[in-house]
Write an enzyme that holds these catalytic residues in place. Structure first.
Site, PDB file in Angstrom:
ATOM      1  N   ARG A  19      41.569  48.395  25.726  1.00  0.00           N
ATOM      2  CA  ARG A  19      40.449  49.089  26.381  1.00  0.00           C
ATOM      3  C   ARG A  19      40.952  50.138  27.368  1.00  0.00           C
ATOM      4  NH1 ARG A  19      37.369  43.882  28.690  1.00  0.00           N
ATOM      5  NH2 ARG A  19      39.486  43.074  28.466  1.00  0.00           N
ATOM      6  N   LYS A  78      41.977  45.474  33.227  1.00  0.00           N
ATOM      7  CA  LYS A  78      42.467  44.133  33.548  1.00  0.00           C
ATOM      8  C   LYS A  78      43.219  44.099  34.871  1.00  0.00           C
ATOM      9  CE  LYS A  78      41.813  40.918  31.725  1.00  0.00           C
ATOM     10  NZ  LYS A  78      40.607  40.035  31.887  1.00  0.00           N
ATOM     11  N   TYR A  97      38.921  44.326  36.987  1.00  0.00           N
ATOM     12  CA  TYR A  97      38.738  42.869  36.971  1.00  0.00           C
ATOM     13  C   TYR A  97      39.928  42.236  37.673  1.00  0.00           C
ATOM     14  CZ  TYR A  97      34.950  43.432  33.632  1.00  0.00           C
ATOM     15  OH  TYR A  97      33.765  43.786  33.043  1.00  0.00           O
ATOM     16  N   HIS A  99      39.622  38.382  38.915  1.00  0.00           N
ATOM     17  CA  HIS A  99      39.545  36.930  38.645  1.00  0.00           C
ATOM     18  C   HIS A  99      40.573  36.161  39.466  1.00  0.00           C
ATOM     19  CE1 HIS A  99      36.684  37.597  35.417  1.00  0.00           C
ATOM     20  NE2 HIS A  99      37.479  38.516  34.903  1.00  0.00           N
ATOM     21  N   GLU A 121      34.162  41.802  38.791  1.00  0.00           N
ATOM     22  CA  GLU A 121      33.387  40.606  38.420  1.00  0.00           C
ATOM     23  C   GLU A 121      32.609  39.980  39.567  1.00  0.00           C
ATOM     24  OE1 GLU A 121      36.696  40.701  38.532  1.00  0.00           O
ATOM     25  OE2 GLU A 121      37.404  39.003  39.701  1.00  0.00           O
ATOM     26  N   ASP A 271      39.011  32.784  32.297  1.00  0.00           N
ATOM     27  CA  ASP A 271      39.460  33.773  33.294  1.00  0.00           C
ATOM     28  C   ASP A 271      39.184  33.290  34.718  1.00  0.00           C
ATOM     29  OD1 ASP A 271      36.739  34.090  33.126  1.00  0.00           O
ATOM     30  OD2 ASP A 271      36.779  36.207  32.574  1.00  0.00           O
TER      31      ASP A 271
END
Ligand SMILES: NC(=O)c1ccc[n+]([C@@H]2O[C@H](COP(=O)([O-])OP(=O)(O)OC[C@H]3O[C@@H](n4cnc5c(N)ncnc54)[C@H](O)[C@@H]3O)[C@@H](O)[C@H]2O)c1
Length: 365
Positions: A19, A78, A97, A99, A121, A271
């Protein structure tokens, strides 16, 4: 007119991650606002965007990751991988993101670098989690495709076809957590003809999805009741989330051990640490392992294998918030009490401290 900010878009380096955080049209929007965007060569390739597409949008191309990471704001998909930690620094704002509840090593790297780290997130608005939702939608759809495939005997599954056949019952699918990912997974499984049970702590969701036909059965998230459904399941999809926190363990190890050999678990919540006790993170290169005879698929970047759809969806969600963040960075409001309310909940680490309460609690700080 606020100060011009330089925004960097690096190539994703996580295993088989294809991505890209911004499409060329999103890049163009930032350029129109007077900012500079440096895109690493090849960043959009996996998602179907060439370097020329970004040049036409007004971006500058950077050959090396360091050139892109030297920006004021880095937007990526990511969480930074260990090889990227060296790029973190005090005057950098990171938006991606994270996490962190399941990533103590990364958290430590963010804290020691002094970077201002905003997580997609945990950004919250009146509708929920607008920057998690697009990837939860993609992962929810994908979880059913993946789960159905791994039920095939040739991939180690128990050989049950989702829709069954005339005179033969369909597969039993249990979905844990009926938020964005779970409700879409449930719809997908129903679409393939499976018998679907949804489990949640939110009774309103149990009513709604039972009544609108998304589910064949619904169940409150109570251990004894969950155990009965999991024991009978061919496929369990985990999608329970408490934002920012470690995922609740809804399916215990004895429940997994009670499942038939060749049954399949897809734990999307991995995740955030996973909502199934036996789940541990896997990669797109090596996505499954077998425990208690059950195939486990616990990939932490499921949408990475559908980069065209996922990048377009993510970029569309991110660009509006990024534009606000960039303005806040330009005016010095970022990370202060004057920060724009549209960024609420997103700042996770600043000035070496974890500032998001649920993340801090999950990491015991
Ligand atoms: N693995 C991947 O590639 C991938 C991709 C996208 C999203 N995700 C993850 O999927 C998970 C779900 O995301 P979402 O956007 O659907 O979240 P969401 O907030 O929309 O939904 C979460 C649901 O879990 C329910 N829940 C909370 N505690 C529960 C419990 N104890 N028992 C049962 N249900 C419970 C909530 O009530 C809610 O309905 C998150 O962890 C997210 O990060 C993973």
């Amino acid at each position: 007119m606020s100060e011009r900010v330089r925004v960097g878009v690096p190539v994703e380096v996580k295993d088989r991650e294809r991505r890209v955080a911004l499409t060329p049209s999103a890049v163009h929007l930032l350029i129109e606002r007077g900012h500079t965007v440096v895109v690493q060569r090849g960043a959009g390739q996996g998602a179907g965007f060439s370097d020329d597409d970004y040049l036409e949008a007004g971006a500058t191309l950077g050959a090396a990751a360091a050139e892109v990471w030297a920006s004021d704001v880095v937007v990526k998909v990511k969480e930074p991988q260990p090889g990227e930690f060296a790029h973190l620094r005090e005057d950098l704002t990171l938006f991606c993101y994270l996490h962190l509840a399941a990533e103590p090593t990364l958290t430590e790297a963010l804290q020691s670098s002094g970077v201002a780290a905003y997580a997609f997130e945990t950004l919250t608005d009146v509708h929920g989690l607008p920057l998690l939702a697009p990837m939860s939608e993609v992962a929810g759809r994908a979880s059913v495709i993946v789960g159905a495939a791994y039920l095939s005997a040739s991939l180690g599954g128990n050989g049950t076809l989702m829709g069954g056949a005339a005179g033969v019952p369909p597969a039993k699918v249990v979905v844990i957590g009926l938020g964005v990912a779970g409700s879409i997974a449930a719809r997908g499984a129903r679409g393939l003809g499976a018998h679907v049970t949804g489990i949640d702590i939110d009774l309103e969701r149990l009513y709604r999805f039972r009544l609108d036909g998304t589910l064949d059965a619904s169940q409150a998230s109570e251990p004894a009741l969950v155990a009965g459904h999991v024991r009978e399941a061919d496929l369990v999809i985990g999608a329970a989330l408490v934002p920012g926190a470690l995922a609740p363990t809804v399916v215990t190890e004895p429940m997994v051990a009670s499942m038939r050999p060749g049954s399949v678990i897809v734990d999307l919540a991995i995740d955030q640490g996973g909502c199934i006790a036996t789940a541990r993170p896997t990669t797109l290169s090596d996505p499954t392992y077998v425990e208690h005879g059950v195939v486990h698929y616990c990939v932490t970047n499921v949408p990475g294998q559908f980069p065209r759809t996922a990048s377009a969806a993510l970029s569309a969600a991110v660009i509006g918030k990024l534009a606000i963040l960039v303005e806040d960075v330009a005016s010095g409001r970022a990370g202060t009490a004057a920060e724009h309310p549209a960024l609420a909940g997103s700042l996770n680490v600043a000035d070496g401290r974890i500032v998001h309460p649920a993340v801090a609690q999950a990491l015991g700080t």
